[in-house]
Enzyme design. Structure first.
Site, PDB file in Angstrom:
ATOM      1  N   ARG A  28       0.736  -1.386   0.448  1.00  0.00           N
ATOM      2  CA  ARG A  28       0.040   0.232  -0.017  1.00  0.00           C
ATOM      3  C   ARG A  28       0.936   1.197   0.067  1.00  0.00           C
ATOM      4  O   ARG A  28       1.486   1.643   0.847  1.00  0.00           O
ATOM      5  CB  ARG A  28      -0.920  -0.248   1.186  1.00  0.00           C
ATOM      6  CG  ARG A  28      -1.714   0.951   1.446  1.00  0.00           C
ATOM      7  CD  ARG A  28      -2.587   1.191   0.399  1.00  0.00           C
ATOM      8  NE  ARG A  28      -3.504   0.609   0.614  1.00  0.00           N
ATOM      9  CZ  ARG A  28      -4.883   0.283  -0.596  1.00  0.00           C
ATOM     10  NH1 ARG A  28      -4.862   0.757  -1.436  1.00  0.00           N
ATOM     11  NH2 ARG A  28      -5.799  -1.211  -0.325  1.00  0.00           N
ATOM     12  N   ARG A  63       1.396  -6.413  -9.198  1.00  0.00           N
ATOM     13  CA  ARG A  63       2.030  -6.311  -8.134  1.00  0.00           C
ATOM     14  C   ARG A  63       1.884  -7.580  -7.306  1.00  0.00           C
ATOM     15  O   ARG A  63       2.172  -6.510  -6.097  1.00  0.00           O
ATOM     16  CB  ARG A  63       1.267  -4.990  -8.196  1.00  0.00           C
ATOM     17  CG  ARG A  63      -0.970  -5.124  -7.197  1.00  0.00           C
ATOM     18  CD  ARG A  63      -1.074  -3.999  -7.101  1.00  0.00           C
ATOM     19  NE  ARG A  63      -2.383  -4.694  -6.796  1.00  0.00           N
ATOM     20  CZ  ARG A  63      -3.549  -3.212  -6.074  1.00  0.00           C
ATOM     21  NH1 ARG A  63      -3.052  -2.652  -5.197  1.00  0.00           N
ATOM     22  NH2 ARG A  63      -4.606  -4.055  -5.825  1.00  0.00           N
ATOM     23  N   HIS A  70       0.158   3.224 -10.159  1.00  0.00           N
ATOM     24  CA  HIS A  70      -0.608   3.502  -9.938  1.00  0.00           C
ATOM     25  C   HIS A  70       0.230   4.615  -8.421  1.00  0.00           C
ATOM     26  O   HIS A  70       0.368   4.660  -7.196  1.00  0.00           O
ATOM     27  CB  HIS A  70      -0.886   2.553  -8.511  1.00  0.00           C
ATOM     28  CG  HIS A  70      -2.641   2.601  -8.039  1.00  0.00           C
ATOM     29  ND1 HIS A  70      -2.803   3.880  -7.439  1.00  0.00           N
ATOM     30  CD2 HIS A  70      -3.402   1.807  -7.813  1.00  0.00           C
ATOM     31  CE1 HIS A  70      -3.423   3.461  -6.567  1.00  0.00           C
ATOM     32  NE2 HIS A  70      -4.741   2.547  -6.952  1.00  0.00           N
ATOM     33  N   ASP A  99     -12.147   9.706  -7.042  1.00  0.00           N
ATOM     34  CA  ASP A  99     -11.978   8.027  -7.808  1.00  0.00           C
ATOM     35  C   ASP A  99     -12.676   8.577  -9.354  1.00  0.00           C
ATOM     36  O   ASP A  99     -13.424   8.186  -9.255  1.00  0.00           O
ATOM     37  CB  ASP A  99     -12.101   6.968  -6.862  1.00  0.00           C
ATOM     38  CG  ASP A  99     -11.656   6.414  -8.207  1.00  0.00           C
ATOM     39  OD1 ASP A  99     -10.927   5.948  -9.015  1.00  0.00           O
ATOM     40  OD2 ASP A  99     -12.312   4.916  -6.894  1.00  0.00           O
ATOM     41  N   GLU A 105      -2.342   8.804 -11.098  1.00  0.00           N
ATOM     42  CA  GLU A 105      -1.323   7.612 -11.812  1.00  0.00           C
ATOM     43  C   GLU A 105      -1.402   8.142 -13.724  1.00  0.00           C
ATOM     44  O   GLU A 105      -3.055   7.968 -14.059  1.00  0.00           O
ATOM     45  CB  GLU A 105      -3.052   6.679 -11.815  1.00  0.00           C
ATOM     46  CG  GLU A 105      -2.890   6.787  -9.963  1.00  0.00           C
ATOM     47  CD  GLU A 105      -3.639   5.375  -9.756  1.00  0.00           C
ATOM     48  OE1 GLU A 105      -4.721   4.412 -10.401  1.00  0.00           O
ATOM     49  OE2 GLU A 105      -4.716   5.373  -8.533  1.00  0.00           O
TER      50      GLU A 105
HETATM   51  C1  BG6 Z   1      -7.370   3.480  -7.207  1.00  0.00           C
HETATM   52  C2  BG6 Z   1      -8.979   2.859  -7.984  1.00  0.00           C
HETATM   53  O1  BG6 Z   1      -6.468   3.460  -8.779  1.00  0.00           O
HETATM   54  O2  BG6 Z   1      -7.094   2.217  -7.093  1.00  0.00           O
HETATM   55  C3  BG6 Z   1      -9.878   2.843  -6.748  1.00  0.00           C
HETATM   56  O3  BG6 Z   1      -9.293   4.251  -8.823  1.00  0.00           O
HETATM   57  C4  BG6 Z   1      -9.082   1.882  -5.784  1.00  0.00           C
HETATM   58  O4  BG6 Z   1     -10.650   2.724  -7.112  1.00  0.00           O
HETATM   59  C5  BG6 Z   1      -7.837   2.282  -5.761  1.00  0.00           C
HETATM   60  O5  BG6 Z   1     -10.137   1.783  -4.748  1.00  0.00           O
HETATM   61  C6  BG6 Z   1      -7.046   1.653  -4.711  1.00  0.00           C
HETATM   62  O6  BG6 Z   1      -7.546   0.241  -4.972  1.00  0.00           O
HETATM   63  P1  BG6 Z   1      -6.412  -1.150  -4.427  1.00  0.00           P
HETATM   64  O7  BG6 Z   1      -6.531  -2.181  -4.501  1.00  0.00           O
HETATM   65  O8  BG6 Z   1      -4.789  -0.659  -4.196  1.00  0.00           O
HETATM   66  O9  BG6 Z   1      -7.083  -0.898  -2.752  1.00  0.00           O
END
Ligand code: BG6
Length: 294
Positions: A58, A81, A159, A204, A263
């Protein structure tokens, strides 16, 4: 420099002569740290992160491939990932301007297990380069290595989680007047009005066919991140805000104040590769300690 990290996961540290650095986990080919020459961290990593597969990390820069979000049959954001990548011993040739840069070449190939959930052979080469000014370049090359004569299609995003001092003092510039799909409203299509984008609640959105340059301005820190992208028409902007933050186990309740994801992505029009064809998608990040116009 190779380092054993948490839970035995391996990471590579790249250092550049002026003092900037980047850390990359082989797990996910995941950039988890990018520091400027003063040693200041520029990316956000959740304090709740436990670095334990198969959970993706994360924060930092997760690679969303071969599927962005839930736009297909795979797990959220695809599987790149949470796979273990390898050092690439047969990397693509270096461009002529490569002096004074440090770089790392990683590769992911589809395994028999992967082919069961996504039946397409591919080779994904990622080059991570740290430039002399501390600029961070990510270049992805995906090749269809299938022998079945069939094309495949994928969506993609870098991301990136930027570290910011206070989300309410952040502006994103370069997305004005563009169309976007709002993930908070069933992916309905809207048009961005007038001014730069600011944050007062969950955001988002998938901005479509954006300019190649986007700026993230941290007004409190007087810092500007510049994103330049190539081969990646779209841009996703995400901040979970308080309610979603509380619902995520690997994210602190108040951490949404200190991050924003912008992103570089290819989402609206999936990329199709015929056998033997290669796609290239590049993102270049730089930072300056002042407020710039984009
Ligand atoms: C973003 C999406 O890119 O990533 C969101 O647009 C999503 O909808 C977020 O909640 C996080 O995703 P994750 O899978 O890492 O919790």
């Amino acid at each position: 420099e190779f380092v054993k990290s948490v839970n035995g996961l391996e990471k590579v540290v790249l250092r550049e002569i002026h003092g900037s650095s980047v850390e990359v986990y082989l797990y996910g080919a995941h950039v988890t740290s990018w520091k400027n020459e003063h040693g200041e961290e520029l990316l956000f990593i959740s304090s709740k992160e436990i670095f334990k597969p198969p959970k993706p990390i994360r924060g930092g820069i997760p690679i969303c491939f071969p599927q962005f979000s839930n736009l297909g049959p795979l797990e959220l954001h695809g599987f790149a990932r949470n796979r273990l990548w390898a050092l690439d011993d047969d990397p693509p040739p270096l461009p002529p301007d490569v002096t004074n840069k440090v770089f790392l070449d990683l590769i992911l190939r589809s395994t028999t297990e992967d082919l069961k959930i996504w039946p397409h052979s591919f080779e994904y080469r990622l080059r991570i380069t740290l430039g002399p000014g501390g600029d961070l370049m990510l270049t992805s090359r995906v090749r269809n290595t299938g022998t079945d004569g069939k094309p495949f299609t994928f969506t993609f995003a870098y991301h990136t989680y930027f570290s910011v001092s206070d989300i309410s003092e952040v502006r994103v510039e370069g997305l004005e007047t563009l169309d976007y799909l709002d993930n908070c409203q069933k992916r309905e299509r809207f048009t961005e009005q007038g001014d730069s984008l600011t944050f007062e609640s969950e955001v988002d959105r998938i901005y479509l066919s954006t300019p190649t340059k986007i700026a993230v301005m941290d007004h409190e820190k007087k810092r500007t991140f510049l994103i330049r992208k190539d081969g990646l028409p779209d841009a996703v902007v995400w901040n979970p805000w308080d309610k979603k933050a509380k619902a995520m186990a690997d994210f602190g309740d108040d951490e949404y104040k200190h991050m924003v994801c912008v992103e570089a992505a290819a989402v609206e029009k999936p990329i199709t590769l015929k056998p033997g064809e290669e796609w290239r998608g590049r993102q270049e990040l730089s930072v300056v300690n002042k407020l710039l116009d984009s």
